[in-house]
Design a protein around this motif. Structure first.
Motif: not given
Ligand SMILES: [Cu+2]
Length: 132
Positions: A101-113
């Protein structure tokens, strides 16, 4: 209240042991109970244009996701056991372990794998393809 959280921890440990016994498929067995779930149907998109990845059946679903720089990624735990996300190559991120029921969020700031894993479930792995 302390007691019930101890109980759920015990339950989680039991489920984990069960998953450990059953989760040894090498990919292409036709008789497997959850064969066929491997094909990804694309991630869910959230209202704000982000992407949602489920943690379900001791796996990330979808396992491989393409995202754009700046697009928020949210991992939602749908299992009865704790999970986390921790990158092992590429850009770096790491969550705490968190319950259903809980979550974690993250936002990429640069391209890549980016490859990432759940640190307590061997074989629970995912890939992010981040495009600019
Ligand atoms: Cu996990």
């Amino acid at each position: 209240m302390k007691r019930s959280s101890l109980l759920s921890l015990l339950l989680a440990t039991g489920a984990l042991a069960l998953a450990g016994c059953g989760g040894d498929g090498s990919g292409t067995s036709t008789g497997g109970s959850n064969a066929g779930r491997a094909a990804s149907s694309g991630p869910k998109t959230t209202a704000d244009g982000g992407i949602e990845i489920a943690m379900k059946g001791i796996a990330y679903s979808p396992q491989t996701v393409s995202v754009r720089v700046g697009q928020r990624i949210t991992w939602v735990n749908e299992d009865d056991v704790l999970h986390d996300v921790a990158s092992t190559s590429g850009d770096e991120f790491k969550s705490e372990l968190y319950p259903k029921g809980e979550s974690y969020s993250w936002t990429p700031t640069e391209p890549g794998r980016i490859s990432y894993v759940c640190t307590i479930h061997p074989g629970m792995e995912g890939t992010l393809d981040v495009t600019g």
